[in-house]
Design a protein around this motif. Structure first.
Motif, PDB file in Angstrom:
ATOM      1  N   ARG A 141      57.639  49.586  91.865  1.00 22.57           N
ATOM      2  CA  ARG A 141      56.844  49.276  91.394  1.00 22.57           C
ATOM      3  C   ARG A 141      56.147  48.262  89.982  1.00 22.57           C
ATOM      4  O   ARG A 141      56.095  47.369  90.324  1.00 22.57           O
ATOM      5  CB  ARG A 141      55.133  49.665  91.601  1.00 22.57           C
ATOM      6  N   TRP A 142      56.229  49.024  89.056  1.00 24.80           N
ATOM      7  CA  TRP A 142      56.416  47.960  87.573  1.00 24.80           C
ATOM      8  C   TRP A 142      57.227  47.140  88.061  1.00 24.80           C
ATOM      9  O   TRP A 142      56.957  45.787  87.275  1.00 24.80           O
ATOM     10  CB  TRP A 142      56.574  49.203  86.400  1.00 24.80           C
ATOM     11  N   ALA A 200      63.764  41.950  82.358  1.00 25.84           N
ATOM     12  CA  ALA A 200      64.462  42.246  83.229  1.00 25.84           C
ATOM     13  C   ALA A 200      65.559  43.093  81.688  1.00 25.84           C
ATOM     14  O   ALA A 200      67.104  42.943  82.573  1.00 25.84           O
ATOM     15  CB  ALA A 200      65.254  40.840  82.662  1.00 25.84           C
ATOM     16  N   ALA A 247      58.906  45.315  91.072  1.00 25.63           N
ATOM     17  CA  ALA A 247      58.027  43.974  91.345  1.00 25.63           C
ATOM     18  C   ALA A 247      56.966  43.255  91.196  1.00 25.63           C
ATOM     19  O   ALA A 247      56.258  42.196  90.722  1.00 25.63           O
ATOM     20  CB  ALA A 247      57.640  45.034  92.881  1.00 25.63           C
ATOM     21  N   ALA A 248      56.034  44.346  90.280  1.00 29.56           N
ATOM     22  CA  ALA A 248      55.137  43.415  89.494  1.00 29.56           C
ATOM     23  C   ALA A 248      55.484  42.335  88.525  1.00 29.56           C
ATOM     24  O   ALA A 248      54.696  41.184  87.900  1.00 29.56           O
ATOM     25  CB  ALA A 248      54.085  44.990  88.603  1.00 29.56           C
ATOM     26  N   HIS A 249      56.693  42.390  87.424  1.00 24.97           N
ATOM     27  CA  HIS A 249      57.258  41.625  87.390  1.00 24.97           C
ATOM     28  C   HIS A 249      58.357  41.190  87.098  1.00 24.97           C
ATOM     29  O   HIS A 249      59.356  40.190  86.954  1.00 24.97           O
ATOM     30  CB  HIS A 249      57.877  42.426  85.640  1.00 24.97           C
ATOM     31  N   SER A 250      57.992  41.009  88.444  1.00 23.63           N
ATOM     32  CA  SER A 250      58.981  40.077  89.476  1.00 23.63           C
ATOM     33  C   SER A 250      60.646  40.013  89.198  1.00 23.63           C
ATOM     34  O   SER A 250      61.453  39.500  89.485  1.00 23.63           O
ATOM     35  CB  SER A 250      58.656  38.132  88.986  1.00 23.63           C
ATOM     36  N   LEU A 251      60.504  41.358  89.645  1.00 18.04           N
ATOM     37  CA  LEU A 251      62.649  41.690  89.165  1.00 18.04           C
ATOM     38  C   LEU A 251      62.709  42.489  90.893  1.00 18.04           C
ATOM     39  O   LEU A 251      61.119  42.713  91.602  1.00 18.04           O
ATOM     40  CB  LEU A 251      62.852  42.954  88.020  1.00 18.04           C
ATOM     41  N   ALA A 252      63.826  42.728  91.003  1.00 19.56           N
ATOM     42  CA  ALA A 252      63.985  43.290  92.515  1.00 19.56           C
ATOM     43  C   ALA A 252      63.840  44.702  92.273  1.00 19.56           C
ATOM     44  O   ALA A 252      64.550  45.208  91.209  1.00 19.56           O
ATOM     45  CB  ALA A 252      65.369  43.362  92.766  1.00 19.56           C
TER      46      ALA A 252
END
Length: 298
Positions: free
Chosen positions: A205-206, A186, A208-213
């Motif tokens: 995409r990276w 984050a 999103a893969a780490h649960s970030l907007a």
């Protein structure tokens, strides 16, 4: 009806002597003795019933008959040499023309060419950097090596080599290196991030893969080519994102680090050809590339 010709070796000796104006020089060129050239010329003169040379100072000069034979023999040997060279070229397979993005060529393919030559010694490659993507018809190429995402052109036969994984990298020269190397993913929300125009979805995409907007990232300086992007990151100018294999050498040397690891994008390393291209060299190359990437299957 047969048309007997003089012995080829005798004609070769005569042609060299007539062209060079010297029996000794002809012997040197043909790697034989002076006597051998003289005997060959004498054989021709006896068969013809006329002299082919006459003395001229310290050298020799062709007679009228010798001039005619020199012209014919010279043309014949030139024709034979040209035909032989063409047959040898035709007998060798043409180089396999492989296109790939310039950054992939420079950072991954070229450093492995020595290993490829050992593994596939019969494979001759011509490498072509492609900076503007690939036409579906692959004009001028036998195959394309790329990092791609579906859908790829339906005209292509795809040899899947392995999954693509991308991740952020930064240099020890980055002004916030000490803080960022220990920070959670984050923390990158607060950083202007280096990016390339060719992969606008890499950061989203990276994230999103780490649960970030995915749309929360802050674009920093953009570059046309991945090579420039990574040089900027190595200079400490920001955090970049790149495929793992293309930065592995920098990670191994400590020039860059990847504190947050790498994530699959859904894309693949692929060797692509037009459907119906059954060149066995392509399958052999695909197998070697797959082994280099640690992949399996096709």
């Amino acid at each position: 009806m047969s048309r007997p010709l003089p012995p080829l070796n005798a004609l070769r000796a005569f042609e060299a002597a007539a062209r060079l104006g010297s029996i000794s020089r002809a012997a040197d060129e043909l790697h034989v003795t002076h006597g051998a050239v003289s005997r060959h010329i004498r054989t021709l003169e006896e068969a013809l019933g006329a002299p082919l040379f006459e003395r001229e100072g310290r050298g020799i000069a062709p007679t009228a008959a010798g001039l005619r034979l020199r012209e014919a023999a010279g043309d014949a040997f030139t024709t034979l040499q040209t035909a032989w060279a063409g047959l040898r070229r035709d007998g060798r397979p043409a180089a396999l023309v492989l296109g790939c993005p310039g950054s992939l060529l420079a950072r991954w393919v070229i450093p492995r060419l020595e290993r490829l030559a050992v593994a596939l010694p019969e494979l001759k490659l011509h490498l072509s950097a492609q900076e503007s993507g690939f036409d579906a018809a692959l004009p001028g190429l036998d195959a394309a090596l790329l990092l791609g995402e579906s859908p790829l052109p339906s005209e292509w036969q795809i040899h899947v080599l392995g999954p693509e994984r991308i991740g952020p990298v930064l240099s020890p020269r980055h002004p916030r290196y000490a803080a960022l190397r220990e920070a959670p993913p984050a923390a990158l929300l607060e950083q202007p991030l280096l990016h390339t125009a060719s992969r606008p979805q890499a950061w989203p995409r990276w994230f999103a893969a780490h649960s970030l907007a995915p749309d929360a990232w802050r674009p920093g300086t953009g570059f046309d080519h991945l090579t420039y992007l990574l040089e900027a990151a190595a200079a400490g100018l920001g955090v970049a994102i790149a495929p793992q294999e293309l930065v592995q050498a920098d990670l191994d040397s400590g020039r860059l680090i990847a504190p947050w690891g790498f994530a699959a994008t859904g894309g693949e390393w692929a060797l692509c050809t037009l459907r119906g291209n059954d060149d066995p060299r392509i399958r052999a190359l695909a197998g070697w590339l797959r082994h280099e990437l640690g992949g399996s299957g096709d």
